[in-house]
Design an enzyme around this catalytic site. Structure first.
Site, PDB file in Angstrom:
ATOM      1  N   ASP A  17       0.436  -4.883 -25.213  1.00 61.74           N
ATOM      2  CA  ASP A  17       0.114  -3.585 -25.285  1.00 61.74           C
ATOM      3  C   ASP A  17       1.508  -3.038 -26.071  1.00 61.74           C
ATOM      4  O   ASP A  17       2.270  -3.559 -25.980  1.00 61.74           O
ATOM      5  CB  ASP A  17       0.091  -3.073 -23.942  1.00 61.74           C
ATOM      6  CG  ASP A  17      -0.843  -1.576 -24.064  1.00 61.74           C
ATOM      7  OD1 ASP A  17      -1.399  -1.465 -25.176  1.00 61.74           O
ATOM      8  OD2 ASP A  17      -0.619  -0.889 -23.263  1.00 61.74           O
ATOM      9  N   GLU A  74      -4.612   0.630 -31.633  1.00 65.17           N
ATOM     10  CA  GLU A  74      -4.655   1.792 -30.792  1.00 65.17           C
ATOM     11  C   GLU A  74      -4.595   3.257 -31.548  1.00 65.17           C
ATOM     12  O   GLU A  74      -3.878   3.144 -32.328  1.00 65.17           O
ATOM     13  CB  GLU A  74      -3.518   1.869 -29.792  1.00 65.17           C
ATOM     14  CG  GLU A  74      -3.345   0.435 -28.907  1.00 65.17           C
ATOM     15  CD  GLU A  74      -2.091   0.474 -27.962  1.00 65.17           C
ATOM     16  OE1 GLU A  74      -2.464  -0.203 -26.860  1.00 65.17           O
ATOM     17  OE2 GLU A  74      -1.071   1.067 -28.366  1.00 65.17           O
TER      18      GLU A  74
END
Length: 127
Positions: A17, A74
């Site tokens: 992430d 993202e």
């Protein structure tokens, strides 16, 4: 590390992430059993106005492709961002362009609505 390998053996995919920020390191790409790099929203936010962010996002996608990893962007909020990401080969994205955060009990109906032909056009890659 053993636990991550055990998860992958069970068919669970692993992602890094916020790649490109904080503690994400290129050395992880060699040592961790990962499937996906999630490109941090700080590199997506100013696309298409910031050439540096465009270059960084494109480089992450190209590097991931060479390492046989998927990329997920993202913080995608505009069609222009989604178009650029598709152009450079990023096929997965999340952000307000697709949906605001929703409660877990509404996820199933959200997915059903997105599967309908007239609403799925927002997906970067339908395949």
């Amino acid at each position: 590390m053993t636990q991550l390998h055990a998860l992958r053996q069970r068919g669970i995919e692993i992602a890094i992430d916020d790649f490109g920020t904080g503690y994400s390191s290129l050395s992880y790409l060699k040592s961790l059993p990962i499937d996906t790099l999630k490109i941090d929203k700080s590199f997506i936010r100013d696309i298409p106005d910031d050439r540096s962010d465009m270059a960084i996002a494109a480089a992450i996608v190209a590097m991931a492709r060479q390492l046989r990893l998927k990329t997920l962007a993202e913080g995608v909020e505009t069609v222009a961002q989604a178009d650029f990401l598709k152009q450079v080969g990023c096929r997965l994205a999340q952000g307000y362009l697709f949906s605001r955060p929703i409660p877990s009990d509404e996820v199933a109906s959200f997915i059903e609505r997105k599967a309908e032909p007239e609403t799925s056009s927002l997906l970067i890659d339908k395949g």
